[in-house]
Design a protein around this motif. Structure first.
Motif, PDB file in Angstrom:
ATOM      1  N   GLU A  47       0.828  -1.206   0.000  1.00 48.31           N
ATOM      2  CA  GLU A  47       0.000   0.000   0.000  1.00 48.31           C
ATOM      3  C   GLU A  47       0.869   1.264   0.000  1.00 48.31           C
ATOM      4  O   GLU A  47       0.600   2.220  -0.747  1.00 48.31           O
ATOM      5  CB  GLU A  47      -0.910  -0.028   1.231  1.00 48.31           C
ATOM      6  CG  GLU A  47      -2.043   0.947   1.187  1.00 48.31           C
ATOM      7  CD  GLU A  47      -2.980   0.784   2.374  1.00 48.31           C
ATOM      8  OE1 GLU A  47      -3.522   1.814   2.815  1.00 48.31           O
ATOM      9  OE2 GLU A  47      -3.162  -0.344   2.867  1.00 48.31           O
ATOM     10  N   ILE A  48       1.909   1.259   0.811  1.00 45.80           N
ATOM     11  CA  ILE A  48       2.835   2.398   0.847  1.00 45.80           C
ATOM     12  C   ILE A  48       3.483   2.574  -0.520  1.00 45.80           C
ATOM     13  O   ILE A  48       3.574   3.695  -1.033  1.00 45.80           O
ATOM     14  CB  ILE A  48       3.898   2.201   1.954  1.00 45.80           C
ATOM     15  CG1 ILE A  48       3.258   2.304   3.344  1.00 45.80           C
ATOM     16  CG2 ILE A  48       5.041   3.211   1.798  1.00 45.80           C
ATOM     17  CD1 ILE A  48       4.155   1.869   4.482  1.00 45.80           C
ATOM     18  N   ASN A  49       3.928   1.477  -1.125  1.00 47.39           N
ATOM     19  CA  ASN A  49       4.568   1.563  -2.439  1.00 47.39           C
ATOM     20  C   ASN A  49       3.632   2.150  -3.487  1.00 47.39           C
ATOM     21  O   ASN A  49       4.038   2.978  -4.303  1.00 47.39           O
ATOM     22  CB  ASN A  49       5.032   0.184  -2.906  1.00 47.39           C
ATOM     23  CG  ASN A  49       6.338  -0.224  -2.285  1.00 47.39           C
ATOM     24  OD1 ASN A  49       7.083   0.611  -1.780  1.00 47.39           O
ATOM     25  ND2 ASN A  49       6.620  -1.505  -2.302  1.00 47.39           N
ATOM     26  N   ARG A  50       2.390   1.708  -3.478  1.00 53.05           N
ATOM     27  CA  ARG A  50       1.423   2.216  -4.459  1.00 53.05           C
ATOM     28  C   ARG A  50       1.221   3.729  -4.281  1.00 53.05           C
ATOM     29  O   ARG A  50       1.175   4.474  -5.264  1.00 53.05           O
ATOM     30  CB  ARG A  50       0.099   1.484  -4.328  1.00 53.05           C
ATOM     31  CG  ARG A  50       0.181   0.043  -4.797  1.00 53.05           C
ATOM     32  CD  ARG A  50      -1.134  -0.704  -4.556  1.00 53.05           C
ATOM     33  NE  ARG A  50      -0.991  -2.110  -4.812  1.00 53.05           N
ATOM     34  CZ  ARG A  50      -1.110  -2.671  -6.017  1.00 53.05           C
ATOM     35  NH1 ARG A  50      -1.378  -1.915  -7.061  1.00 53.05           N
ATOM     36  NH2 ARG A  50      -0.966  -3.972  -6.162  1.00 53.05           N
ATOM     37  N   GLU A  51       1.115   4.159  -3.051  1.00 51.49           N
ATOM     38  CA  GLU A  51       0.940   5.587  -2.780  1.00 51.49           C
ATOM     39  C   GLU A  51       2.175   6.394  -3.195  1.00 51.49           C
ATOM     40  O   GLU A  51       2.049   7.476  -3.775  1.00 51.49           O
ATOM     41  CB  GLU A  51       0.625   5.807  -1.301  1.00 51.49           C
ATOM     42  CG  GLU A  51      -0.735   5.272  -0.912  1.00 51.49           C
ATOM     43  CD  GLU A  51      -0.976   5.246   0.583  1.00 51.49           C
ATOM     44  OE1 GLU A  51      -0.072   5.642   1.359  1.00 51.49           O
ATOM     45  OE2 GLU A  51      -2.077   4.819   0.986  1.00 51.49           O
ATOM     46  N   GLU A  52       3.354   5.872  -2.899  1.00 52.51           N
ATOM     47  CA  GLU A  52       4.586   6.566  -3.281  1.00 52.51           C
ATOM     48  C   GLU A  52       4.698   6.624  -4.802  1.00 52.51           C
ATOM     49  O   GLU A  52       5.080   7.654  -5.367  1.00 52.51           O
ATOM     50  CB  GLU A  52       5.808   5.875  -2.665  1.00 52.51           C
ATOM     51  CG  GLU A  52       5.871   5.964  -1.150  1.00 52.51           C
ATOM     52  CD  GLU A  52       5.905   7.391  -0.636  1.00 52.51           C
ATOM     53  OE1 GLU A  52       6.779   8.169  -1.057  1.00 52.51           O
ATOM     54  OE2 GLU A  52       5.033   7.743   0.185  1.00 52.51           O
ATOM     55  N   HIS A  53       4.371   5.538  -5.483  1.00 47.38           N
ATOM     56  CA  HIS A  53       4.432   5.501  -6.945  1.00 47.38           C
ATOM     57  C   HIS A  53       3.473   6.529  -7.550  1.00 47.38           C
ATOM     58  O   HIS A  53       3.844   7.249  -8.493  1.00 47.38           O
ATOM     59  CB  HIS A  53       4.102   4.094  -7.448  1.00 47.38           C
ATOM     60  CG  HIS A  53       4.117   3.984  -8.933  1.00 47.38           C
ATOM     61  ND1 HIS A  53       5.280   4.010  -9.667  1.00 47.38           N
ATOM     62  CD2 HIS A  53       3.108   3.862  -9.823  1.00 47.38           C
ATOM     63  CE1 HIS A  53       4.987   3.920 -10.946  1.00 47.38           C
ATOM     64  NE2 HIS A  53       3.671   3.821 -11.074  1.00 47.38           N
ATOM     65  N   GLU A  54       2.273   6.612  -6.999  1.00 54.96           N
ATOM     66  CA  GLU A  54       1.295   7.588  -7.490  1.00 54.96           C
ATOM     67  C   GLU A  54       1.809   9.017  -7.352  1.00 54.96           C
ATOM     68  O   GLU A  54       1.439   9.888  -8.132  1.00 54.96           O
ATOM     69  CB  GLU A  54      -0.030   7.447  -6.730  1.00 54.96           C
ATOM     70  CG  GLU A  54      -0.812   6.210  -7.078  1.00 54.96           C
ATOM     71  CD  GLU A  54      -2.023   5.990  -6.181  1.00 54.96           C
ATOM     72  OE1 GLU A  54      -2.317   6.862  -5.325  1.00 54.96           O
ATOM     73  OE2 GLU A  54      -2.668   4.944  -6.324  1.00 54.96           O
TER      74      GLU A  54
END
Length: 79
Positions: A47-54
């Motif tokens: 979830e953190i990775n997805r948010e950072e990628h966005e």
């Protein structure tokens, strides 16, 4: 828990260091011997990775490694 982990990973990355899954789990009260809690950590990191990628930022979970692995002093070759 997610924000606590995110802040921890930002600090670790800022020091060009790594942290083990068990260390992350310990800080947030997860037992890495428990498959359900390991899964909870994995899902939180995802979830953190997805948010950072966005947001166009690097994937923070890259600093989380298996306990027996340390990349603290990794030097990449230059041309």
């Amino acid at each position: 828990m997610k924000e606590q982990i995110r802040e921890m990973l930002i600090k670790v990355a800022g020091h060009n260091n790594t942290i083990s899954y068990s260390e992350v789990g310990k800080v947030v009260g997860l037992d890495m011997a428990n498959p359900g809690e390991r899964s909870k950590l994995a899902n939180t990191l995802d979830e953190i990775n997805r948010e950072e990628h966005e947001r166009g930022r690097p994937l923070l979970s890259a600093v989380v490694v298996q306990k027996a692995v340390s990349y603290t002093h990794l030097t990449l070759p230059t041309n």
